[in-house]
Design a protein around this motif. Structure first.
Motif, PDB file in Angstrom:
ATOM      1  N   ASP A  39       0.543  46.878  24.502  1.00  0.00           N
ATOM      2  CA  ASP A  39       1.351  47.550  25.527  1.00  0.00           C
ATOM      3  C   ASP A  39       1.245  46.821  26.860  1.00  0.00           C
ATOM      4  OD1 ASP A  39       2.968  50.027  26.209  1.00  0.00           O
ATOM      5  OD2 ASP A  39       1.378  50.159  27.709  1.00  0.00           O
ATOM      6  N   LEU A  40       0.040  46.341  27.169  1.00  0.00           N
ATOM      7  CA  LEU A  40      -0.150  45.585  28.403  1.00  0.00           C
ATOM      8  C   LEU A  40       0.716  44.330  28.414  1.00  0.00           C
ATOM      9  CD1 LEU A  40      -1.600  44.749  31.016  1.00  0.00           C
ATOM     10  CD2 LEU A  40      -3.484  43.896  29.596  1.00  0.00           C
ATOM     11  N   GLU A  41       0.745  43.614  27.301  1.00  0.00           N
ATOM     12  CA  GLU A  41       1.555  42.396  27.224  1.00  0.00           C
ATOM     13  C   GLU A  41       3.040  42.711  27.363  1.00  0.00           C
ATOM     14  OE1 GLU A  41       2.240  38.567  24.224  1.00  0.00           O
ATOM     15  OE2 GLU A  41       0.759  40.111  23.751  1.00  0.00           O
ATOM     16  N   SER A  42       3.490  43.803  26.709  1.00  0.00           N
ATOM     17  CA  SER A  42       4.900  44.193  26.824  1.00  0.00           C
ATOM     18  C   SER A  42       5.261  44.548  28.261  1.00  0.00           C
ATOM     19  CB  SER A  42       5.183  45.387  25.899  1.00  0.00           C
ATOM     20  OG  SER A  42       4.949  45.052  24.561  1.00  0.00           O
ATOM     21  N   TRP A  43       4.319  45.193  28.963  1.00  0.00           N
ATOM     22  CA  TRP A  43       4.574  45.569  30.358  1.00  0.00           C
ATOM     23  C   TRP A  43       4.580  44.333  31.254  1.00  0.00           C
ATOM     24  CZ3 TRP A  43       1.499  44.990  34.695  1.00  0.00           C
ATOM     25  CH2 TRP A  43       1.909  45.670  35.844  1.00  0.00           C
ATOM     26  N   TYR A  95       5.266  37.619  36.655  1.00  0.00           N
ATOM     27  CA  TYR A  95       4.668  37.209  35.388  1.00  0.00           C
ATOM     28  C   TYR A  95       5.266  35.873  34.956  1.00  0.00           C
ATOM     29  CZ  TYR A  95       4.015  36.877  30.332  1.00  0.00           C
ATOM     30  OH  TYR A  95       3.721  36.437  29.071  1.00  0.00           O
ATOM     31  N   ALA A  96       4.429  35.007  34.397  1.00  0.00           N
ATOM     32  CA  ALA A  96       4.920  33.733  33.856  1.00  0.00           C
ATOM     33  C   ALA A  96       4.210  33.473  32.540  1.00  0.00           C
ATOM     34  CB  ALA A  96       4.647  32.591  34.821  1.00  0.00           C
ATOM     35  N   PRO A  97       4.966  33.262  31.453  1.00  0.00           N
ATOM     36  CA  PRO A  97       4.336  32.954  30.166  1.00  0.00           C
ATOM     37  C   PRO A  97       3.692  31.578  30.200  1.00  0.00           C
ATOM     38  CG  PRO A  97       6.693  32.695  30.002  1.00  0.00           C
ATOM     39  CD  PRO A  97       6.427  33.270  31.374  1.00  0.00           C
ATOM     40  N   ALA A 101       3.155  33.003  40.295  1.00  0.00           N
ATOM     41  CA  ALA A 101       2.715  33.838  39.180  1.00  0.00           C
ATOM     42  C   ALA A 101       1.374  34.479  39.496  1.00  0.00           C
ATOM     43  CB  ALA A 101       2.598  32.984  37.916  1.00  0.00           C
ATOM     44  N   ALA A 102       1.260  35.757  39.122  1.00  0.00           N
ATOM     45  CA  ALA A 102      -0.001  36.462  39.304  1.00  0.00           C
ATOM     46  C   ALA A 102      -0.930  36.130  38.135  1.00  0.00           C
ATOM     47  CB  ALA A 102       0.248  37.966  39.369  1.00  0.00           C
ATOM     48  N   ARG A 103      -2.219  36.147  38.414  1.00  0.00           N
ATOM     49  CA  ARG A 103      -3.193  35.929  37.347  1.00  0.00           C
ATOM     50  C   ARG A 103      -3.133  37.098  36.370  1.00  0.00           C
ATOM     51  NH1 ARG A 103      -7.321  32.496  37.883  1.00  0.00           N
ATOM     52  NH2 ARG A 103      -8.732  33.940  36.826  1.00  0.00           N
ATOM     53  N   PRO A 104      -3.427  36.856  35.074  1.00  0.00           N
ATOM     54  CA  PRO A 104      -3.400  37.949  34.086  1.00  0.00           C
ATOM     55  C   PRO A 104      -4.295  39.119  34.476  1.00  0.00           C
ATOM     56  CG  PRO A 104      -3.557  35.824  32.986  1.00  0.00           C
ATOM     57  CD  PRO A 104      -3.698  35.547  34.453  1.00  0.00           C
TER      58      PRO A 104
END
Length: 437
Positions: A312-316, A323-325, A343-346
């Motif tokens: 769910d976190l990844e989907s959000w 966000y940057a993949p 990009a923000a840090r994970p």
């Protein structure tokens, strides 16, 4: 011997002194006790309140009490799922000065139930398979850590919900032994005891009319052996790959990660002619997704709950502007490390998800309806209910709508603190299906 409380936390002795140690455990007054379901035990066991905590108190002789206390401390240091040891009390006497048995005190495992309480309504076979899965994982983890249980059974285990499955915890270490490493014979002895004990416990339930008619107690006793051996083989087997195919090793490690295990130490060796490479995972630690979620968010959950929350976190995350993949599209302006300039840090995104999504969603459920359900399990239930409603509506109905419907139509109907999470054909568990009697 003088009265003595040996505890792991300096705050516990002061709280525990308030309990009536001058009375045999069977005679403790009702106002000191907490009415929680108890499993079968060869000893007298009671739940009591010590300050803000609920503790399990087990009466037994001094030597086994001190020994089990030490074993539980050892399992805690190894990160094995077991009840948390708080103290051991020795030198007890009654009002006349006559000696009383020592007691072992452990923290009550919130949200857990002994197996007999789970069979108060006839449990479906699919759910029983999940119990065997959980017990097999627990036994494998114990054996990997060098712990020979000596009395593996359903009675000596507590079960907690874990995102559609179960997590098993050792609750009785009295017969256990901790070694640097177990031999095949020690493991097989434990496994055979588990088979016999489980079959016997299920035969007892069958005689009481509490077992589903399609369940064969002997076959279910044998099932624990098959599930254990399959998992043990996957975690410990030696793999031989063609030279240069190092991605095969990565694939094997990813498969272990999917099972919830990390490879902490490995051995890789080339053959004498250089044609093949041998890979052996030497040290395997459980809790891959737990550690990942804890590192990102600070949330400490069961393994399957962690897996679900990470999804769910990844989907959000992908919905966030910053966000940057890891592999951005060709032609985009990236920093040297491959990420977008802003990009923000994970970890930053993960803590934002906890603050803006996870915590508000859990807090939206009234505490009196939530009961003892832990936050991670409740969030999983809400995600399941969202999926169910979205499937029915043929579009995503959103989390807020799912929470409102769950509060209005599902929680008031929940009958016990540990409903059956088995996935069978039809709607998910958040839409209750009546149990067969």
């Amino acid at each position: 011997m003088a009265f003595q409380i040996s505890a792991t936390n300096p705050e516990h002795p002061a709280l525990l002194l308030e309990l009536p140690w001058q009375l045999p455990l069977e005679e403790w007054p009702e106002h000191q006790l907490v009415p929680l379901p108890r499993g079968i035990s060869r000893h007298v066991v009671r739940y009591a309140r010590a300050g803000d905590e609920v503790v399990a108190v087990k009466e037994l002789a001094e030597r086994p009490a001190v020994r089990e206390y030490g074993l539980l401390l050892g399992l805690d240091r190894l990160g094995i799922p077991a009840v948390d040891p708080l103290a051991v009390v020795t030198g007890r006497t009654d009002a006349a000065g006559e000696p009383l048995e020592s007691v072992l005190i452990t923290r009550h495992l919130g949200g857990s139930l002994p197996y007999r309480s789970m069979f108060e309504t006839t449990m479906r076979p699919a759910t029983m398979h999940r119990l065997m899965d959980a017990l097999a994982v627990l036994l494998v983890r114990l054996h990997l850590a060098g712990f020979a249980w000596g009395d593996c059974s359903l009675s000596n285990t507590l079960f907690r919900r874990d995102a559609g499955a179960y997590a098993a915890y050792l609750v009785d270490a009295e017969t256990g032994e901790l070694h640097p490493r177990l031999s095949t014979g020690q493991r097989e002895y434990d496994l055979d005891l588990a088979r016999v004990n489980i079959s016997g416990e299920l035969l007892d339930l069958e005689a009481a009319g509490a077992l589903h008619p399609s369940v064969d107690p002997i076959e279910f006793g044998q099932e624990i052996c098959a599930r254990y051996r399959s998992l043990w083989e996957e975690l410990t087997r030696t793999s031989v790959y063609p030279a240069g195919k190092y991605h095969y090793i990565d694939r094997r490690i990813r498969r272990l990660n999917d099972l919830g295990f990390d490879v902490a130490e490995m051995q890789i060796a080339s053959s004498s002619n250089g044609d093949t490479v041998t890979f052996v995972p030497k040290v395997v630690d459980a809790g891959h997704h737990q550690r990942q979620l804890l590192r990102l968010t600070g949330l400490d959950t069961e393994e399957n709950q962690a897996r679900r929350l990470l999804n769910d976190l990844e989907s959000w995350m992908v919905t966030q502007d910053d966000y940057a993949p890891g592999d951005a599209s060709p032609g985009s302006r990236l920093r040297p490390d491959g990420r977008h300039p802003h990009a923000a840090r994970p970890e930053v995104l993960a803590h934002r998800w906890v603050r803006d999504v996870f915590r508000p969603t859990v807090r939206a459920v009234p505490p009196d309806l939530r009961g003892s359900m832990e936050a991670a399990e409740l969030y999983h239930e809400l995600l399941e209910h969202r999926w169910f409603l979205s499937e029915r509506a043929q579009h995503d109905i959103g989390l807020d709508t799912a929470v409102e419907d769950y509060i209005a139509n599902i929680l008031p109907k929940v009958r016990d603190p540990l409903p059956d999470p088995a996935r069978e054909p039809g709607p998910p568990r958040s839409s209750p299906v009546p149990e067969q009697r």
